[in-house]
Design an enzyme around this catalytic site. Structure first.
Site, PDB file in Angstrom:
ATOM      1  N   PRO A   6       9.348  15.421   5.914  1.00 18.92           N
ATOM      2  CA  PRO A   6      10.170  15.281   4.710  1.00 18.92           C
ATOM      3  C   PRO A   6      11.469  14.521   4.919  1.00 18.92           C
ATOM      4  O   PRO A   6      12.088  14.100   3.942  1.00 18.92           O
ATOM      5  CB  PRO A   6      10.443  16.734   4.300  1.00 18.92           C
ATOM      6  CG  PRO A   6      10.293  17.520   5.557  1.00 18.92           C
ATOM      7  CD  PRO A   6       9.218  16.826   6.339  1.00 18.92           C
ATOM      8  N   GLU A  39     -12.573  -1.085   2.259  1.00 15.22           N
ATOM      9  CA  GLU A  39     -11.265  -0.577   2.680  1.00 15.22           C
ATOM     10  C   GLU A  39     -11.024  -0.830   4.169  1.00 15.22           C
ATOM     11  O   GLU A  39     -10.051  -0.331   4.732  1.00 15.22           O
ATOM     12  CB  GLU A  39     -11.165   0.921   2.376  1.00 15.22           C
ATOM     13  CG  GLU A  39     -11.192   1.239   0.884  1.00 15.22           C
ATOM     14  CD  GLU A  39     -11.082   2.731   0.594  1.00 15.22           C
ATOM     15  OE1 GLU A  39     -10.890   3.513   1.558  1.00 15.22           O
ATOM     16  OE2 GLU A  39     -11.188   3.116  -0.581  1.00 15.22           O
ATOM     17  N   PHE A  89       0.844  -1.193   0.000  1.00 14.19           N
ATOM     18  CA  PHE A  89       0.000   0.000   0.000  1.00 14.19           C
ATOM     19  C   PHE A  89       0.882   1.246   0.000  1.00 14.19           C
ATOM     20  O   PHE A  89       0.562   2.263  -0.602  1.00 14.19           O
ATOM     21  CB  PHE A  89      -0.921  -0.008   1.218  1.00 14.19           C
ATOM     22  CG  PHE A  89      -1.948   1.084   1.194  1.00 14.19           C
ATOM     23  CD1 PHE A  89      -3.096   0.959   0.430  1.00 14.19           C
ATOM     24  CD2 PHE A  89      -1.760   2.250   1.920  1.00 14.19           C
ATOM     25  CE1 PHE A  89      -4.043   1.980   0.391  1.00 14.19           C
ATOM     26  CE2 PHE A  89      -2.699   3.276   1.890  1.00 14.19           C
ATOM     27  CZ  PHE A  89      -3.839   3.129   1.123  1.00 14.19           C
ATOM     28  N   GLU A 130     -13.998  12.199   0.215  1.00 17.30           N
ATOM     29  CA  GLU A 130     -13.672  11.604   1.507  1.00 17.30           C
ATOM     30  C   GLU A 130     -14.672  12.013   2.585  1.00 17.30           C
ATOM     31  O   GLU A 130     -15.000  11.221   3.471  1.00 17.30           O
ATOM     32  CB  GLU A 130     -12.250  11.996   1.916  1.00 17.30           C
ATOM     33  CG  GLU A 130     -11.155  11.347   1.083  1.00 17.30           C
ATOM     34  CD  GLU A 130     -11.052   9.847   1.308  1.00 17.30           C
ATOM     35  OE1 GLU A 130     -11.592   9.343   2.320  1.00 17.30           O
ATOM     36  OE2 GLU A 130     -10.423   9.166   0.470  1.00 17.30           O
ATOM     37  N   GLU A 165       5.089  11.790   1.297  1.00 15.58           N
ATOM     38  CA  GLU A 165       3.696  12.240   1.323  1.00 15.58           C
ATOM     39  C   GLU A 165       3.602  13.762   1.314  1.00 15.58           C
ATOM     40  O   GLU A 165       4.315  14.450   2.043  1.00 15.58           O
ATOM     41  CB  GLU A 165       2.997  11.697   2.565  1.00 15.58           C
ATOM     42  CG  GLU A 165       1.509  12.046   2.616  1.00 15.58           C
ATOM     43  CD  GLU A 165       0.831  11.484   3.848  1.00 15.58           C
ATOM     44  OE1 GLU A 165      -0.270  10.930   3.716  1.00 15.58           O
ATOM     45  OE2 GLU A 165       1.416  11.595   4.946  1.00 15.58           O
TER      46      GLU A 165
END
Length: 379
Positions: free
Chosen positions: A305, A334, A198, A283, A310
């Site tokens: 970071p 999910e 994932f 969402e 992401e």
């Protein structure tokens, strides 16, 4: 070298994608498959061969060596395609060849017969989808020999989402204070992907430019690679309420936190083809059954970071939040089990102060709302 002639009618006619999949350039010549047409699938924008008695499916005839053929078989197999025999027309006459066709494809995925059938156009696909497809193929082909094909096929949606994130990264914020990177400022000697599920983990052997001049010594760096994401904190200015959601999170659990249920803003992955705003609204519906009104952007940022790729787009979303807005939600397939809480703004800030709201995007959103709250309430 012995080669196998293969007829390419779809996305592998794109030279860049073909090079990624095959691992090298392969000689190709124009060819056509009589009695067939290249059509779009019923839902989506990828090609299949559809019977057309008067048709000629245009394509390329490629001569593939054993390794290139094995790579292409693996890639096409991710989408349920397998080779079968065909006879194609070339400038030098008919040629026996192989062609990839869908195996066990449900009728709902095939193009409809007759006038409703939509032709598939390579140039249109290249303009709209090729950059994403090329990047996704790079990751998929890197997994060949490391992960089974069926596992990689199941992960294709998240592979595409990570590819979309790489494309999104070209939209770079300003460089007015920080260093402006140029060609050669980061030199990668090797890139490895020891894990891809994932999420993915990528390891780099690299050197980078130093502030004092010159390049650093070689070093190893790793990054946890994921898709871009969105968070949205619903706020009702009239009632001065917010909605926060609660769900079990593997991160706190893996750390050993005795309380692995987390209070958060509504959040989710940006799927390929979606804008951040579209993701925020989707969402909110999926996680809380909530329709969001105006979205107020409050930041675009890397939450960590030093270790993660992401990139998050955060919003405050104006919404009606009566008592009935609280409840249970989530997408069953999910494995989401989500509880939505509707609380006064002051309660949210108290949760931030005590640390019970220990989720970084939620804290950022709460502080951003604190700055804007008076203006939003004033209308």
């Amino acid at each position: 070298m012995t080669t196998t002639p293969v007829f390419l009618f779809g996305t592998l006619r794109d030279a860049t994608l073909r090079r990624v999949v095959l691992g090298d350039d392969a000689p190709v010549v124009p060819a056509a498959l009589p009695g067939w047409a290249v059509a779009r699938v019923a839902r989506g924008d990828w090609p299949v061969l559809a019977p057309a008695p008067e048709g000629r499916a245009a394509g390329l005839l490629a001569a593939l060596g054993a390794e290139a053929l094995a790579r292409a078989d693996w890639y096409e197999g991710l989408f349920g395609y397998a080779r079968e025999a065909a006879t194609v027309e070339t400038a030098e006459g008919p040629r026996a060849a192989q062609v990839w066709r869908p195996v066990g494809c449900g009728a709902e995925a095939l193009p409809p017969a007759g006038g409703a059938r939509r032709a598939w156009d390579l140039a249109d696909w290249q303009a709209r989808h090729a950059p994403l497809a090329r990047l996704a193929a790079e990751e998929a082909m890197a997994l060949r020999g490391m992960r089974p094909a069926d596992e990689t096929a199941r992960r294709w949606p998240v592979i595409r989402a990570r590819a979309q994130a790489r494309l999104n990264a070209s939209d770079t914020p300003p460089t007015t204070l920080r260093r402006r990177a140029g060609p050669g400022d980061v030199a990668v000697a090797e890139r490895r992907t020891p894990y891809a599920g994932f999420f993915a983990v990528e390891e780099y052997e690299l050197r980078h430019a130093r502030f004092a001049g010159g390049m650093s010594e070689p070093m190893t760096r790793a990054a946890f690679v994921s898709a871009d994401a969105v968070t949205v904190l619903p706020y009702d200015p009239g009632r001065d309420r917010v909605m926060v959601i609660e769900q079990f999170r593997a991160g706190p659990f893996a750390r050993g936190d005795a309380q692995p249920w987390s209070l958060e803003a509504i959040a989710g992955r940006i799927d390929p083809g979606e804008t951040p705003e579209e993701t925020a609204r989707r969402e909110a519906r999926e996680e809380a059954g909530l329709e969001i009104g105006p979205l107020i952007p409050i930041g675009r940022y890397y939450p960590s970071p030093g270790a993660k790729s992401e990139f998050i787009h955060s919003y405050i979303g104006l919404a009606e939040l009566p008592d009935s807005a609280a409840g249970l939600g989530g997408v069953a397939h999910e494995h989401e089990d989500i509880r939505a809480h509707v609380v006064p703004f002051d309660r949210l800030m108290a949760l931030v102060e005590t640390g019970e709201a220990g989720n970084a995007p939620l804290i950022l959103s709460a502080l951003a709302l604190e700055r804007r709250r008076a203006a939003l309430r004033a209308g």
